[in-house]
Write a protein that holds these residues in place. Sequence first.
Motif, short mmCIF file in Angstrom:
data_model
loop_
_atom_site.label_atom_id
_atom_site.label_comp_id
_atom_site.label_asym_id
_atom_site.label_seq_id
_atom_site.Cartn_x
_atom_site.Cartn_y
_atom_site.Cartn_z
N VAL A 1 -21.75 136.92 29.08
CA VAL A 1 -21.29 138.25 28.65
C VAL A 1 -22.07 138.61 27.41
CG1 VAL A 1 -19.35 139.60 27.79
CG2 VAL A 1 -18.97 137.92 29.61
N GLU A 2 -22.75 139.74 27.45
CA GLU A 2 -23.49 140.22 26.28
C GLU A 2 -22.55 140.99 25.37
OE1 GLU A 2 -26.61 139.57 25.43
OE2 GLU A 2 -26.95 138.41 27.25
N GLY A 3 -22.64 140.69 24.08
CA GLY A 3 -21.82 141.40 23.09
C GLY A 3 -20.57 140.62 22.72
N ASP A 4 -19.81 141.22 21.82
CA ASP A 4 -18.58 140.60 21.36
C ASP A 4 -17.51 140.61 22.45
OD1 ASP A 4 -19.70 140.21 18.84
OD2 ASP A 4 -18.95 142.12 18.08
N LEU A 5 -16.65 139.61 22.42
CA LEU A 5 -15.53 139.56 23.36
C LEU A 5 -14.33 140.26 22.74
CD1 LEU A 5 -15.75 135.84 24.53
CD2 LEU A 5 -16.70 137.87 25.64
N PRO B 1 -17.16 145.18 29.70
CA PRO B 1 -17.85 146.10 30.62
C PRO B 1 -18.54 145.32 31.72
CG PRO B 1 -18.38 146.61 28.32
CD PRO B 1 -17.64 145.30 28.32
N LYS B 2 -18.44 145.81 32.96
CA LYS B 2 -19.10 145.12 34.07
C LYS B 2 -20.60 144.98 33.82
CE LYS B 2 -15.72 146.12 37.63
NZ LYS B 2 -15.41 146.82 38.87
N ALA B 3 -21.19 145.98 33.16
CA ALA B 3 -22.62 145.94 32.89
C ALA B 3 -22.99 144.83 31.91
CB ALA B 3 -23.08 147.29 32.34
N TRP C 1 -10.90 138.79 37.04
CA TRP C 1 -9.83 139.70 37.47
C TRP C 1 -10.48 141.08 37.47
CZ3 TRP C 1 -7.13 144.00 35.88
CH2 TRP C 1 -5.91 144.23 36.49
N ASP C 2 -10.70 141.63 38.67
CA ASP C 2 -11.53 142.83 38.81
C ASP C 2 -10.74 144.02 39.34
OD1 ASP C 2 -13.66 144.59 39.10
OD2 ASP C 2 -14.43 143.63 40.90
N PRO C 3 -10.43 144.99 38.47
CA PRO C 3 -9.85 146.24 38.94
C PRO C 3 -10.99 147.08 39.53
CG PRO C 3 -10.10 146.32 36.56
CD PRO C 3 -10.60 144.97 37.02
N VAL C 4 -11.12 147.06 40.82
CA VAL C 4 -12.34 147.52 41.50
C VAL C 4 -12.75 148.96 41.22
CG1 VAL C 4 -12.21 145.79 43.33
CG2 VAL C 4 -11.02 147.96 43.62
N PHE C 5 -11.84 149.79 40.77
CA PHE C 5 -12.19 151.19 40.52
C PHE C 5 -12.42 151.47 39.04
CE2 PHE C 5 -9.50 151.21 44.40
CZ PHE C 5 -10.51 151.51 45.29
N ARG C 6 -12.65 150.43 38.26
CA ARG C 6 -12.88 150.57 36.82
C ARG C 6 -14.28 150.08 36.48
NH1 ARG C 6 -8.15 151.95 33.73
NH2 ARG C 6 -6.53 152.25 35.28
N ASP C 7 -14.72 150.36 35.26
CA ASP C 7 -16.05 149.92 34.83
C ASP C 7 -16.00 148.65 33.99
OD1 ASP C 7 -14.93 151.04 32.58
OD2 ASP C 7 -16.65 152.30 32.08
N TRP C 8 -14.85 147.97 33.97
CA TRP C 8 -14.69 146.72 33.24
C TRP C 8 -14.13 145.65 34.17
CZ3 TRP C 8 -9.68 144.95 33.11
CH2 TRP C 8 -8.67 145.89 33.31
N ILE C 9 -14.23 144.40 33.72
CA ILE C 9 -13.74 143.26 34.48
C ILE C 9 -13.12 142.26 33.52
CG2 ILE C 9 -15.98 142.07 34.39
CD1 ILE C 9 -15.39 141.07 37.28
N GLY C 10 -12.03 141.63 33.93
CA GLY C 10 -11.41 140.59 33.13
C GLY C 10 -12.08 139.25 33.41
N VAL C 11 -12.42 138.54 32.35
CA VAL C 11 -13.04 137.22 32.48
C VAL C 11 -12.07 136.19 31.88
CG1 VAL C 11 -15.04 135.79 31.91
CG2 VAL C 11 -15.33 138.26 32.26
N ALA C 12 -11.78 135.14 32.63
CA ALA C 12 -10.83 134.12 32.19
C ALA C 12 -11.34 133.40 30.94
CB ALA C 12 -10.59 133.12 33.31
#
Length: 127
Positions: free
Chosen positions: A16-20, A45-47, A80-91
Amino acid sequence: MPHSGSCLCGAVRFTVEGDLPPPDGCHCVNCRKQTGHYLVSTDVPKAALSVTGADHVGWFQSSEKVRRGFCTRCGSTLFWDPVFRDWIGVAMGAFDSPTDTHQSKHIFTSEKGDYYDIADGLPQNLR
């Protein structure tokens, strides 16, 4: 600063690039059943997420709006991926240390297991 991590067996690695952002702990029934306790994850962000070994990521569509990613070799909970969003949860448990962040709150505490207490003083949201 990039933050890296992996599944237990190492078949899936991610950066993951950037701060968490500060993670939250989700006590909903689905997160508890998937992880065996509750899920602490950070939303990025997914990106900003890159995955190596993505062919070993399995996806379970747990609802119309959410899918959950795991390693198909070792079973580690990863995403954890809310498929219609531009972010994703990472454990958080899958990150290599240090993460330079701290849990900020608990969510879905109305569904928490009866075998533990939440006593860390963090805010608790019933939903």
